[in-house]
Design an enzyme around this catalytic site. Structure first.
Site: not given
Length: 440
Positions: A47, A313, A35, A107, A207
């Protein structure tokens, strides 16, 4: 911004978020080198503070106040991996408004309300990147948005949901029915306890909307996508496909349809659909097994491209998040922005009835003279040409299996309704689209 470290806030610390945290910590030195400045975790919104997690977090980084976290003056980049529409939309808009760039894997939100997010990013002069929203670790959105920006993409055909691909693959290899294959997918952790979003095609439709928007430079939402799931696919459908040298897959299909002026004309339309389909076993997508994803892209200059890999995953999806994070961080260091929304073409979405497809139709009929001619006449009345027909006799009745040539979906649907109303037809046992051939 000087030379101070870039501060990253993460919204969500579940399967994906915990992996992003792990990679930020494990690869800190490499990230700083890539970077051009250190990248540090500013906080993680969750939460429940005391929930069990896959990653150890330094004391004081966890917070339940996501609103305050994204509004902090020292946060440069926000990673959203909580999913859903709200509070994700409000948090992303707040992050952009307070001067942070955003990386998201959401998505559903992008497919429902992407333009609002893109406009907010444009107004704020910040980046909104979302590679992880489609096909997990597979880099497909950036190639569409950047690598193929000088080409004309005409078709995107994909297996973009690992759960349904696992189920259909098990049905194909073991002869299992849908319910049995779904149960195995749940036992192995490939399917949720409530698998509706996957098996009914909602996930794939979101998607598909994102893929079509990028490929065809037009705004496409999930509501524009024709959607059918796989819960009605039977073992008999799978067996019939095998006899044809085909395999059944849940496909996301995004096509650029020529207008009256031909390819490249101003009245081109976009067709976007998600449904189970038979594809030849020779097609590259036919060999995509278990929970893997693959996206097949066709363009004028590049020809045919295939992108393949793990589509879900924690670690694979986190890989895509981290790729976006590095790109956005580099832009922040350089004082630049990446590519924003490209919707200049503003093409209309073609209704499903006008979309050209082919059908595989299984029909139980009375086994008597004149049946084949009557069935052929029904197809002819709706201007649908029959490509192949075979008959398996069983005493007083017979099973006919027909595959049509390309015709509009409305013509094919009307043909099937006509068949169901005929006295000689006992039942239409199977109706499935056929993809991957040349005459569509």
């Amino acid at each position: 911004m000087g030379d101070r470290p870039l501060k990253v806030a993460i919204l969500g610390c579940g399967v994906v978020g915990s992996q992003v945290v792990r990679l930020l910590e494990e690869q800190a030195d490499d990230l700083a080198a890539r970077v051009g400045r250190p990248v540090e975790l500013a906080g993680v919104a969750v939460r429940r503070i005391d929930a069990p997690r896959d990653v150890e977090l330094p004391a004081g980084l966890l917070t339940t106040d996501a609103e305050a976290l994204v509004a902090r003056d020292d946060v440069d980049l926000v990673v959203e991996v909580i999913g859903g529409i709200e509070p994700a939309r409000t948090l992303i808009l707040s992050a952009l408004e307070h001067g942070a760039s955003v990386v998201t894997a959401n998505k559903a939100l992008l497919a429902e309300d992407g333009p609002t997010l893109f406009e907010a990013a444009e107004k704020a002069g910040r980046d909104l990147y979302y590679e992880a929203a489609v096909a997990g670790a597979i880099p497909i959105l950036r190639p569409l948005r950047e690598s193929l920006a000088g080409d004309r993409v005409t078709r995107v055909l994909g297996i973009v949901n690992g759960t349904t691909n696992f189920i259909l693959d098990k049905m194909d290899t073991s002869g299992a029915g849908f319910a049995e294959a779904l149960e195995e997918a749940q036992d192995l952790g490939y399917a949720e306890a409530d698998p509706t979003a996957d098996v009914e095609g909602f996930d794939a439709a979101a998607k598909a909307a994102i893929l079509a928007s990028l490929a065809f430079h037009s705004r496409v939402t999930a509501a524009d996508v024709h959607r059918e799931g796989i819960s009605d696919v039977t073992a008999a459908d799978i067996a019939s496909a095998r006899e044809m040298g085909c395999v059944v897959k849940l496909l996301a299909i995004c096509e650029l349809r020529p207008g009256t002026d031909g390819p490249g004309g101003g009245d081109e339309t976009v067709a976007v659909r998600v449904h189970p389909a038979m594809i030849p076993r020779s097609h590259p997508l036919a060999s995509v097994r278990e929970a893997y994803n693959a996206v097949f892209v066709e363009s004028d200059a590049a020809g045919q491209l295939m992108f393949y890999g793990p589509g879900a995953g924690g670690a694979p999806t986190a890989s895509a998040v981290m790729g976006d994070l590095v790109t956005v961080a580099r832009n922040l260091v350089a004082g630049t922005r990446g590519v924003g929304e490209s919707a200049y073409a503003d093409r209309a979405v073609l209704p499903m009835g006008e979309t050209r497809t082919r059908y595989h139709v299984g029909i139980d009929v009375d086994d008597r003279a004149g049946v084949l001619a009557a069935i052929a006449q029904a197809f002819a009345e709706h201007d649908v040409s029959i490509q192949t027909m075979r008959q398996d006799g069983r005493g007083d009745d017979a099973q006919l299996v027909l595959v049509s040539h390309g015709a509009t979906d409305a013509q094919l649907s009307a043909t099937v309704e006509h068949l169901r109303g005929m006295d000689i037809v006992r039942d239409v046992t199977s109706v499935m689209r056929v993809e991957g051939a040349d005459d569509q």
